[in-house]
Design an enzyme around this catalytic site. Structure first.
Site, PDB file in Angstrom:
ATOM      1  N   GLY A 310      -3.172  -2.443  12.858  1.00 19.79           N
ATOM      2  CA  GLY A 310      -3.480  -1.369  11.919  1.00 19.79           C
ATOM      3  C   GLY A 310      -4.971  -1.309  11.650  1.00 19.79           C
ATOM      4  CD  GLU A 311      -7.886  -4.585  10.045  1.00 17.99           C
ATOM      5  OE1 GLU A 311      -8.938  -4.411  10.706  1.00 17.99           O
ATOM      6  OE2 GLU A 311      -7.513  -5.709   9.671  1.00 17.99           O
ATOM      7  N   GLY A 312      -6.944   0.980  11.615  1.00 17.81           N
ATOM      8  CA  GLY A 312      -7.713   1.938  12.393  1.00 17.81           C
ATOM      9  C   GLY A 312      -8.335   1.320  13.623  1.00 17.81           C
TER      10      GLY A 312
END
Length: 344
Positions: A310-312
């Site tokens: 995740g997180e980008g």
């Protein structure tokens, strides 16, 4: 809440494709980079698209259901990871620095007071959602406020010259919320779209399945996006959906990360189907529900790297491919300009 999103005008398709085909290469030799260049051209309505002021937004929020043991990590990890983002120490920071992507963290609803900080936007709706196992995650007023704030954030980026935004998230328990939203909006079996998240063992995964079944027994399966979002969403997911819709209103390219980000897109796409042509799907997450989401949307991601952070991070890693598509269309010689014989 209405979003004014227009489908890209296909009238330039032939001109852009002709420009692609006249580059010094066999037809189609750059594969999906060529398709990506065409998509960028249609989004920007030009045969010479440029990426300007690209930006990654990481939306963070806490989930009341996390306190029920739905994740392998305690809820405090949400605010601790936000601090890590602000200190520049997370994976998404590293990848954004590598590709010179601007990064901003959005506090959509973290159960922590960060104060005024560089690189952080305080857009907190509340310090976390309610526990959707017992009650709706958010009120209609909170949901609408999150959507509206996300839209404002995207419009502000557009005013500053940004025409590409990548989406990331942070929130302990948000894979569970994404599973419920995906089930509600696609009809795919809940078990198919429920995975280990941040690393649940077998017992933890079984507990997650039980808790999500309890949530559905309470809230049912609303198939409308606003109802599903209020029942099971997170503030970061709701605000991200609003930002996606706002970005598409401004004809920006949306770089979509993994499972949780795609759950926000499912909400946005159910609200305004015209958003989809503005989306570039960065990668296929190892989270099993992501493959189901992509199949439902009938899209193919750029990469498959077994990411599940995740997180980008996937969006940041895919950005050079998007930049390459624009650069190829603008900077590569044509047969005519290079004096290369194109006869077969």
């Amino acid at each position: 809440m209405d979003f004014a999103i227009s489908l890209p005008d296909p009238g330039l398709t032939a001109a852009i494709q002709h420009r692609i085909d006249r580059k010094t290469k066999p037809l189609g030799a750059l594969g999906r980079i060529e398709a990506l260049a065409l998509q960028l051209g249609l989004i920007q309505q030009t045969a010479a698209p440029r990426i300007r002021q690209p930006h990654v937004l990481v939306f963070a929020g806490d989930h009341g259901a996390a306190r029920a043991g739905i994740s392998a990590f305690p809820q405090d990890v949400t605010w601790q990871m936000v601090e890590n983002f602000l200190a520049g120490g997370a994976a998404v920071n590293v990848f954004c620095r590598q590709t010179e992507l601007a990064l901003t963290v959005i506090d959509s609803g973290v159960n922590h007071d960060f104060g005024r900080r560089d690189g952080l936007v305080d857009a907190k709706i509340a310090p976390g959602t309610a526990n959707y196992i017992e009650t709706p995650a958010m009120s209609a007023q909170q949901r609408d406020a999150a959507l509206a704030r996300g839209r404002e954030l995207a419009h502000a980026l557009a005013v500053n010259g940004c025409n590409l935004v990548g989406f990331g998230e942070m929130g302990i328990g948000n894979t569970a919320s994404a599973s419920l939203l995906t089930h509600c909006l696609t009809g795919i079996d809940l078990a198919t779209v429920t995975g280990r998240g941040t690393g649940l063992d077998d017992a933890g995964l079984a507990r997650k399945h039980r808790l999500l079944a309890q949530a559905l027994a309470r809230g049912g399966r609303p198939s409308d996006p606003l109802g599903a979002l209020a029942e099971y969403g997170g503030f970061e997911i709701a605000m991200m959906a609003g930002a996606m819709l706002g970005a598409a209103e401004k004809r920006m390219t949306l770089l979509i990360d993994g499972f949780i980000v795609t759950s926000a897109l499912l909400v946005a796409q159910a609200i305004a189907p015209a958003i989809l042509p503005y989306c570039v799907f960065a990668h296929r997450s190892k989270e099993p529900g992501h493959t189901a989401q992509l199949a439902h949307l009938r899209v193919e991601p750029l990469m498959e790297l077994d990411l599940r952070l995740g997180e980008g991070t996937g969006a940041a890693l895919a950005f050079p491919l998007v930049q390459a598509a624009a650069n190829f269309l603008n900077d590569m010689a044509s047969f005519d300009s290079a004096g290369v014989d194109d006869r077969v």
